[in-house]
Design a protein around this motif. Structure first.
Motif, PDB file in Angstrom:
ATOM      1  N   MET A   1     -25.007  62.150   7.022  1.00  0.00           N
ATOM      2  CA  MET A   1     -25.233  61.128   6.008  1.00  0.00           C
ATOM      3  C   MET A   1     -25.947  61.756   4.830  1.00  0.00           C
ATOM      4  O   MET A   1     -26.487  62.843   4.926  1.00  0.00           O
ATOM      5  N   LEU A   2     -26.023  61.033   3.705  1.00  0.00           N
ATOM      6  CA  LEU A   2     -26.664  61.575   2.524  1.00  0.00           C
ATOM      7  C   LEU A   2     -28.117  61.142   2.494  1.00  0.00           C
ATOM      8  O   LEU A   2     -28.435  59.987   2.692  1.00  0.00           O
ATOM      9  N   SER A   3     -29.003  62.034   2.251  1.00  0.00           N
ATOM     10  CA  SER A   3     -30.505  61.816   2.040  1.00  0.00           C
ATOM     11  C   SER A   3     -31.139  62.329   0.728  1.00  0.00           C
ATOM     12  O   SER A   3     -30.612  63.207   0.291  1.00  0.00           O
ATOM     13  N   ASP A  88     -14.509  54.109  17.964  1.00  0.00           N
ATOM     14  CA  ASP A  88     -14.961  54.285  16.583  1.00  0.00           C
ATOM     15  C   ASP A  88     -15.133  55.746  16.183  1.00  0.00           C
ATOM     16  O   ASP A  88     -14.708  56.143  15.099  1.00  0.00           O
ATOM     17  N   ILE A  89     -15.755  56.571  17.040  1.00  0.00           N
ATOM     18  CA  ILE A  89     -16.055  57.951  16.674  1.00  0.00           C
ATOM     19  C   ILE A  89     -15.699  58.864  17.845  1.00  0.00           C
ATOM     20  O   ILE A  89     -16.056  58.593  18.992  1.00  0.00           O
ATOM     21  N   ALA A  90     -15.014  59.971  17.549  1.00  0.00           N
ATOM     22  CA  ALA A  90     -14.662  60.948  18.572  1.00  0.00           C
ATOM     23  C   ALA A  90     -15.889  61.780  18.948  1.00  0.00           C
ATOM     24  O   ALA A  90     -16.873  61.849  18.203  1.00  0.00           O
ATOM     25  N   SER A  91     -15.833  62.427  20.094  1.00  0.00           N
ATOM     26  CA  SER A  91     -16.961  63.224  20.595  1.00  0.00           C
ATOM     27  C   SER A  91     -17.340  64.325  19.610  1.00  0.00           C
ATOM     28  O   SER A  91     -16.483  64.959  18.998  1.00  0.00           O
ATOM     29  N   GLY A  92     -18.659  64.554  19.493  1.00  0.00           N
ATOM     30  CA  GLY A  92     -19.153  65.623  18.634  1.00  0.00           C
ATOM     31  C   GLY A  92     -19.364  65.219  17.194  1.00  0.00           C
ATOM     32  O   GLY A  92     -19.932  65.977  16.414  1.00  0.00           O
ATOM     33  N   TRP A  93     -18.919  64.032  16.809  1.00  0.00           N
ATOM     34  CA  TRP A  93     -19.052  63.543  15.443  1.00  0.00           C
ATOM     35  C   TRP A  93     -20.058  62.399  15.391  1.00  0.00           C
ATOM     36  O   TRP A  93     -20.412  61.820  16.404  1.00  0.00           O
ATOM     37  N   ASP A  94     -20.480  62.068  14.180  1.00  0.00           N
ATOM     38  CA  ASP A  94     -21.401  60.951  13.993  1.00  0.00           C
ATOM     39  C   ASP A  94     -21.000  60.200  12.733  1.00  0.00           C
ATOM     40  O   ASP A  94     -20.166  60.664  11.945  1.00  0.00           O
ATOM     41  N   LYS A  95     -21.601  59.035  12.530  1.00  0.00           N
ATOM     42  CA  LYS A  95     -21.276  58.198  11.377  1.00  0.00           C
ATOM     43  C   LYS A  95     -22.552  57.644  10.767  1.00  0.00           C
ATOM     44  O   LYS A  95     -23.584  57.536  11.432  1.00  0.00           O
ATOM     45  N   TRP A  96     -22.470  57.300   9.509  1.00  0.00           N
ATOM     46  CA  TRP A  96     -23.591  56.682   8.799  1.00  0.00           C
ATOM     47  C   TRP A  96     -23.037  55.882   7.632  1.00  0.00           C
ATOM     48  O   TRP A  96     -22.072  56.297   6.976  1.00  0.00           O
ATOM     49  N   TRP A 132     -20.069  57.578   5.707  1.00  0.00           N
ATOM     50  CA  TRP A 132     -19.803  58.990   5.941  1.00  0.00           C
ATOM     51  C   TRP A 132     -19.493  59.286   7.400  1.00  0.00           C
ATOM     52  O   TRP A 132     -20.129  58.747   8.309  1.00  0.00           O
ATOM     53  N   LEU A 133     -18.554  60.178   7.615  1.00  0.00           N
ATOM     54  CA  LEU A 133     -18.311  60.840   8.885  1.00  0.00           C
ATOM     55  C   LEU A 133     -18.911  62.228   8.748  1.00  0.00           C
ATOM     56  O   LEU A 133     -18.702  62.884   7.726  1.00  0.00           O
ATOM     57  N   PHE A 134     -19.704  62.696   9.738  1.00  0.00           N
ATOM     58  CA  PHE A 134     -20.366  63.984   9.531  1.00  0.00           C
ATOM     59  C   PHE A 134     -20.589  64.744  10.828  1.00  0.00           C
ATOM     60  O   PHE A 134     -20.495  64.195  11.924  1.00  0.00           O
ATOM     61  N   GLN A 135     -20.893  66.035  10.668  1.00  0.00           N
ATOM     62  CA  GLN A 135     -21.243  66.909  11.779  1.00  0.00           C
ATOM     63  C   GLN A 135     -22.161  68.017  11.265  1.00  0.00           C
ATOM     64  O   GLN A 135     -22.030  68.460  10.132  1.00  0.00           O
ATOM     65  N   ASP A 136     -23.112  68.460  12.109  1.00  0.00           N
ATOM     66  CA  ASP A 136     -24.074  69.508  11.754  1.00  0.00           C
ATOM     67  C   ASP A 136     -23.726  70.826  12.425  1.00  0.00           C
ATOM     68  O   ASP A 136     -23.214  70.846  13.545  1.00  0.00           O
ATOM     69  N   VAL A 137     -24.076  71.925  11.759  1.00  0.00           N
ATOM     70  CA  VAL A 137     -24.036  73.254  12.364  1.00  0.00           C
ATOM     71  C   VAL A 137     -25.272  74.017  11.909  1.00  0.00           C
ATOM     72  O   VAL A 137     -25.857  73.716  10.875  1.00  0.00           O
ATOM     73  N   THR A 138     -25.696  74.993  12.692  1.00  0.00           N
ATOM     74  CA  THR A 138     -26.779  75.866  12.244  1.00  0.00           C
ATOM     75  C   THR A 138     -26.169  77.021  11.469  1.00  0.00           C
ATOM     76  O   THR A 138     -25.065  77.477  11.758  1.00  0.00           O
ATOM     77  N   HIS A 209     -19.910  66.478   5.451  1.00  0.00           N
ATOM     78  CA  HIS A 209     -19.525  65.066   5.386  1.00  0.00           C
ATOM     79  C   HIS A 209     -18.113  64.912   4.828  1.00  0.00           C
ATOM     80  O   HIS A 209     -17.694  65.659   3.949  1.00  0.00           O
ATOM     81  N   VAL A 210     -17.431  63.882   5.289  1.00  0.00           N
ATOM     82  CA  VAL A 210     -16.262  63.337   4.611  1.00  0.00           C
ATOM     83  C   VAL A 210     -16.464  61.829   4.592  1.00  0.00           C
ATOM     84  O   VAL A 210     -16.769  61.228   5.626  1.00  0.00           O
ATOM     85  N   GLY A 211     -16.332  61.217   3.420  1.00  0.00           N
ATOM     86  CA  GLY A 211     -16.601  59.789   3.379  1.00  0.00           C
ATOM     87  C   GLY A 211     -16.153  59.129   2.103  1.00  0.00           C
ATOM     88  O   GLY A 211     -15.490  59.736   1.256  1.00  0.00           O
TER      89      GLY A 211
END
Length: 231
Positions: A1-3, A88-96, A132-138, A209-211
């Protein structure tokens, strides 16, 4: 999500990164290797010491039909894994979202050209809101990035479908972000859009993000996305 026939394909290339989100289950092996399994207990990803992923693909009988190295570090990049059977959301992804009405759906092959896609729909959007649909990586700092995926816009009004990358330091402080918008005037088709950048110094995490977002009131829209890779 956007902050966050022509094609839109986003590839996010991040050198020397590791995965934060897991697919359906994860296990640590000897020498610090990480293994990811689907809901059937099949090995789908093996994180290698070379900052690559060994990916396993299976036939309908559960036999390995393909095994190959890839720099793709996104977990479940094609939305195929769905451990919780969520719609609503596939595994490994999140929404905001902070908009009036937002709907996230995992869509079957009959809707789009891919076998599975993620749909995002928003309506009644107020000024400055988004979904937003999003995912994090290091990821380390001072590395080149390129973000890719497949997107088709079904409808759009007073809004933009966007690709966004944010960078955070160890204190979870937002260092910077970069956004690129899907070009206007195209509906129900796929086009290519790319976002390239360099990670800021002190970056330890990137959020892709994609949204859909709006800069005026009364916005709405719907699109399908099948992101392809984070390297």
């Amino acid at each position: 999500m956007l902050s966050s026939k022509p094609k839109i394909t986003f590839y996010l290339i991040l050198l020397m990164i590791s995965i934060l989100f897991i697919s359906d289950s994860v296990a640590m092996g000897a020498g610090g290797k990480t293994y990811y399994y689907d809901t059937n207990g099949r090995l789908v990803n093996e994180a290698l010491h070379s900052n690559e992923i060994m990916e396993y693909q299976y036939d309908l009988n559960g036999n390995v039909k393909r095994k190959f190295r890839t720099n793709n570090m996104l977990v479940n990049p094609n939305f195929e894994l769905n451990a919780s059977k969520a719609t609503d959301i596939a595994s490994g992804w999140d929404k905001w979202s902070d908009t009036g009405s937002a709907l996230f759906q995992v869509i079957p092959a009959s809707v789009v050209s891919k076998s599975v896609a993620q749909k995002v729909l928003a309506s009644g959007m107020k000024l400055g809101t988004a979904a937003w649909l999003f995912q994090d990586v290091t990821v380390k700092g001072n590395l080149p990035v390129l973000f890719n995926g497949d997107v088709s816009i079904e409808s759009i009004n007073k809004a933009k479908v966007s690709l966004c990358i944010q960078y955070f330091d160890a204190a979870n402080t937002l260092l910077s972000q970069k956004t690129v918008d899907y070009p206007s005037g195209f509906l129900n088709s796929y086009m290519t859009l790319s976002l390239t950048d360099i990670t800021p110094p002190n970056t330890v995490r990137a959020r892709a993000h994609v949204g859909i977002r709006t800069e005026e009131g009364g916005g709405s829209g719907a699109f399908y996305v099948t992101p392809q890779a984070i390297y």
